[in-house]
Design an enzyme around this catalytic site. Structure first.
Site, PDB file in Angstrom:
ATOM      1  N   ALA A   1       7.609  25.594  53.508  1.00 50.35           N
ATOM      2  CA  ALA A   1       7.422  24.883  52.249  1.00 50.35           C
ATOM      3  C   ALA A   1       7.930  23.462  52.469  1.00 50.35           C
ATOM      4  O   ALA A   1       8.756  23.220  53.355  1.00 50.35           O
ATOM      5  CB  ALA A   1       8.211  25.573  51.152  1.00 50.35           C
TER       6      ALA A   1
ATOM      7  N   GLY B   1       7.850  29.194  54.620  1.00 52.37           N
ATOM      8  CA  GLY B   1       6.616  29.412  53.859  1.00 52.37           C
ATOM      9  C   GLY B   1       5.389  29.559  54.758  1.00 52.37           C
ATOM     10  O   GLY B   1       4.409  30.200  54.366  1.00 52.37           O
TER      11      GLY B   1
ATOM     12  N   GLU C   1       5.425  33.058  55.725  1.00 55.60           N
ATOM     13  CA  GLU C   1       5.121  33.831  54.506  1.00 55.60           C
ATOM     14  C   GLU C   1       3.639  33.754  54.152  1.00 55.60           C
ATOM     15  O   GLU C   1       3.031  34.750  53.750  1.00 55.60           O
ATOM     16  CB  GLU C   1       5.998  33.314  53.357  1.00 55.60           C
ATOM     17  CG  GLU C   1       7.466  33.609  53.606  1.00 55.60           C
ATOM     18  CD  GLU C   1       8.399  32.884  52.655  1.00 55.60           C
ATOM     19  OE1 GLU C   1       8.417  31.642  52.673  1.00 55.60           O
ATOM     20  OE2 GLU C   1       9.100  33.560  51.887  1.00 55.60           O
TER      21      GLU C   1
ATOM     22  N   GLU D   1      15.158  29.740  56.316  1.00 55.81           N
ATOM     23  CA  GLU D   1      15.683  29.199  55.055  1.00 55.81           C
ATOM     24  C   GLU D   1      17.204  29.247  54.987  1.00 55.81           C
ATOM     25  O   GLU D   1      17.837  28.400  54.363  1.00 55.81           O
ATOM     26  CB  GLU D   1      15.092  29.972  53.854  1.00 55.81           C
ATOM     27  CG  GLU D   1      13.618  29.726  53.600  1.00 55.81           C
ATOM     28  CD  GLU D   1      12.685  30.631  54.378  1.00 55.81           C
ATOM     29  OE1 GLU D   1      13.150  31.308  55.332  1.00 55.81           O
ATOM     30  OE2 GLU D   1      11.481  30.657  54.054  1.00 55.81           O
TER      31      GLU D   1
HETATM   32  N1  CAA Z   1       8.940  20.196  54.979  1.00 51.08           N
HETATM   33  C1  CAA Z   1       8.717  18.862  54.975  1.00 51.08           C
HETATM   34  N2  CAA Z   1       8.518  18.146  56.090  1.00 51.08           N
HETATM   35  C2  CAA Z   1       8.546  18.817  57.258  1.00 51.08           C
HETATM   36  C3  CAA Z   1       8.773  20.200  57.338  1.00 51.08           C
HETATM   37  C4  CAA Z   1       8.974  20.898  56.119  1.00 51.08           C
HETATM   38  N3  CAA Z   1       9.158  22.231  56.088  1.00 51.08           N
HETATM   39  N4  CAA Z   1       8.756  20.558  58.643  1.00 51.08           N
HETATM   40  C5  CAA Z   1       8.526  19.444  59.346  1.00 51.08           C
HETATM   41  N5  CAA Z   1       8.389  18.387  58.522  1.00 51.08           N
HETATM   42  C6  CAA Z   1       8.132  16.989  58.873  1.00 51.08           C
HETATM   43  C7  CAA Z   1       9.380  16.336  59.463  1.00 51.08           C
HETATM   44  O1  CAA Z   1      10.251  15.916  58.442  1.00 51.08           O
HETATM   45  C8  CAA Z   1       8.767  15.199  60.253  1.00 51.08           C
HETATM   46  O2  CAA Z   1       8.422  14.180  59.349  1.00 51.08           O
HETATM   47  P1  CAA Z   1       8.828  12.639  59.667  1.00 51.08           P
HETATM   48  O3  CAA Z   1       8.030  12.315  60.907  1.00 51.08           O
HETATM   49  O4  CAA Z   1       8.391  11.896  58.450  1.00 51.08           O
HETATM   50  O5  CAA Z   1      10.292  12.630  59.927  1.00 51.08           O
HETATM   51  C9  CAA Z   1       7.457  15.811  60.760  1.00 51.08           C
HETATM   52  O6  CAA Z   1       7.178  16.920  59.926  1.00 51.08           O
HETATM   53  C10 CAA Z   1       7.566  16.308  62.198  1.00 51.08           C
HETATM   54  O7  CAA Z   1       8.670  17.224  62.274  1.00 51.08           O
HETATM   55  P2  CAA Z   1       9.852  17.075  63.334  1.00 51.08           P
HETATM   56  O8  CAA Z   1      10.058  15.649  63.727  1.00 51.08           O
HETATM   57  O9  CAA Z   1      11.048  17.804  62.790  1.00 51.08           O
HETATM   58  O10 CAA Z   1       9.217  17.870  64.572  1.00 51.08           O
HETATM   59  P3  CAA Z   1       9.996  18.616  65.737  1.00 51.08           P
HETATM   60  O11 CAA Z   1       8.967  18.943  66.763  1.00 51.08           O
HETATM   61  O12 CAA Z   1      11.186  17.838  66.168  1.00 51.08           O
HETATM   62  O13 CAA Z   1      10.547  19.984  65.072  1.00 51.08           O
HETATM   63  C11 CAA Z   1      10.390  21.972  63.700  1.00 51.08           C
HETATM   64  C12 CAA Z   1       9.645  20.960  64.615  1.00 51.08           C
HETATM   65  C13 CAA Z   1      11.386  22.760  64.529  1.00 51.08           C
HETATM   66  C14 CAA Z   1       9.341  22.898  63.114  1.00 51.08           C
HETATM   67  C15 CAA Z   1      11.115  21.187  62.592  1.00 51.08           C
HETATM   68  O14 CAA Z   1      10.212  20.291  61.968  1.00 51.08           O
HETATM   69  C16 CAA Z   1      11.688  22.067  61.509  1.00 51.08           C
HETATM   70  O15 CAA Z   1      12.711  22.704  61.711  1.00 51.08           O
HETATM   71  N6  CAA Z   1      11.061  22.095  60.295  1.00 51.08           N
HETATM   72  C17 CAA Z   1      11.558  22.773  59.143  1.00 51.08           C
HETATM   73  C18 CAA Z   1      11.406  24.277  59.273  1.00 51.08           C
HETATM   74  C19 CAA Z   1      11.967  24.967  58.050  1.00 51.08           C
HETATM   75  O16 CAA Z   1      13.133  24.893  57.775  1.00 51.08           O
HETATM   76  N7  CAA Z   1      11.093  25.647  57.283  1.00 51.08           N
HETATM   77  C20 CAA Z   1      11.467  26.334  56.085  1.00 51.08           C
HETATM   78  C21 CAA Z   1      11.265  25.432  54.901  1.00 51.08           C
HETATM   79  S1  CAA Z   1      11.912  26.143  53.385  1.00 51.08           S
HETATM   80  C22 CAA Z   1      10.791  27.299  52.914  1.00 51.08           C
HETATM   81  O17 CAA Z   1       9.762  27.454  53.531  1.00 51.08           O
HETATM   82  C23 CAA Z   1      11.160  28.105  51.704  1.00 51.08           C
HETATM   83  C24 CAA Z   1      10.275  29.276  51.438  1.00 51.08           C
HETATM   84  O18 CAA Z   1      10.655  30.413  51.461  1.00 51.08           O
HETATM   85  C25 CAA Z   1       8.897  29.094  51.075  1.00 51.08           C
END
Ligand code: CAA
Length: 257
Positions: A65, A108, A111, A131
């Site tokens: 998400a 998400g 999910e 999360e």
């Molecule tokens: N939401 C918003 N933006 C996101 C995102 C997310 N879930 N995941 C990645 N992005 C964005 C980053 O912020 C980045 O944007 P900027 O270039 O503007 O900074 C861009 O996508 C590229 O991401 P990274 O630079 O972080 O890429 P990476 O290769 O270094 O890492 C990754 C990849 C390990 C997937 C890392 O992006 C990450 O950990 N993402 C978040 C994963 C996460 O925590 N997901 C759960 C979200 S909460 C949820 O989903 C609740 C639910 O139950 C529905």
């Protein structure tokens, strides 16, 4: 019809939907939800379409998400708007949807893949419910669907540590139906979807409804429901055609009646 956050393409009787926010690793925000709900409602209503494939990009199916959309929200905002409840609309799609997952399917993203009817994974796929690392918990059904898919031990491990699981572990655990080379993922998923779209449409709906019932009912209720739906299919013209075609050693010619 064109959308802001997804691409939709018809390949014969298969609808291919591609998440298209690569700059955010396909993070799922309200615009993605609105686009998907509209595209899948149209897919369900279009009699020329029999099965859909939902995919993302090479690096990410979806990285979760959209954290940036949620970060400043409070309890009243989330509870008041029943945040994420809209995703239930996606799960009401009646025709089959295959998730074709390459790269990250996190939070998400994992999910959403699990809301589909089954998951084909590229060898690059990585699944996770991270999360807990954001001091929250899954909110789009992950704790429930993951536990049903892979059992308590692995679901607890994934949710409590936030670690990722690769494609092979996901296949061993029963989260994905098959692994294919990343380069072949979409073609393989479309081919599988075309096979499903080539079956008699009412029997496809019935099969999906029946397997889903296994997760909502007792065994006795589920078996009873299965038998009744099996009986019901004998009221269709396609059942007559399917069995006649078998006896006459020819392919069935379906009318969807
Ligand atoms: N939401 C918003 N933006 C996101 C995102 C997310 N879930 N995941 C990645 N992005 C964005 C980053 O912020 C980045 O944007 P900027 O270039 O503007 O900074 C861009 O996508 C590229 O991401 P990274 O630079 O972080 O890429 P990476 O290769 O270094 O890492 C990754 C990849 C390990 C997937 C890392 O992006 C990450 O950990 N993402 C978040 C994963 C996460 O925590 N997901 C759960 C979200 S909460 C949820 O989903 C609740 C639910 O139950 C529905």
């Amino acid at each position: 019809m064109s959308y802001e956050t997804i691409l939709v393409e018809q390949r014969g009787a298969v609808t291919l939907v591609t998440l298209n926010r690569p700059q955010a690793l396909n993070a799922l925000n309200s615009a993605v939800l609105a686009d998907l709900l509209d595209a899948f409602a149209k897919f369900d209503a279009d009699a020329s379409q029999g099965c859909a494939v939902l995919t993302g990009g090479e690096k990410a199916f979806a990285a979760g998400a959209d954290i940036k959309e949620m970060s400043s929200q409070g309890f009243a905002d989330m509870y008041g708007s029943n945040f994420f409840a809209g995703w239930e609309g996606f799960t009401r799609t009646r025709k089959p949807v295959i998730a074709a997952v390459a790269g990250f399917a996190l939070g998400g993203g994992c999910e959403l893949a699990m809301m589909c009817d089954f998951i084909l994974a590229a060898d690059t796929a990585k699944f996770g419910q991270p999360e807990v690392k954001l001091a929250v918990a899954p909110g789009m059904g992950g704790s429930q669907r993951l536990a049903r898919a892979v059992g308590k031990a692995k679901a607890m491990d994934m949710c409590l540590t936030g670690r990722m699981m690769g494609a092979e572990e996901a296949e061993r655990a029963g989260l994905v139906s098959r692994i294919v080379p990343a380069a072949d993922l979409v073609e393989e998923a479309v081919k599988t979807a075309a096979t499903i779209a080539g079956m008699a449409p009412l029997s496809v709906l019935a099969n999906k409804e029946l397997v889903n019932a296994a997760f909502e009912t007792t065994l006795a209720q589920g078996v009873q429901f299965e038998r009744r739906l099996f009986h019901g299919l004998f009221g269709t013209a396609d059942q007559k055609e399917g069995m006649a075609a078998f006896v006459e050693k020819r392919p069935g010619n379906w009318t969807g009646k």
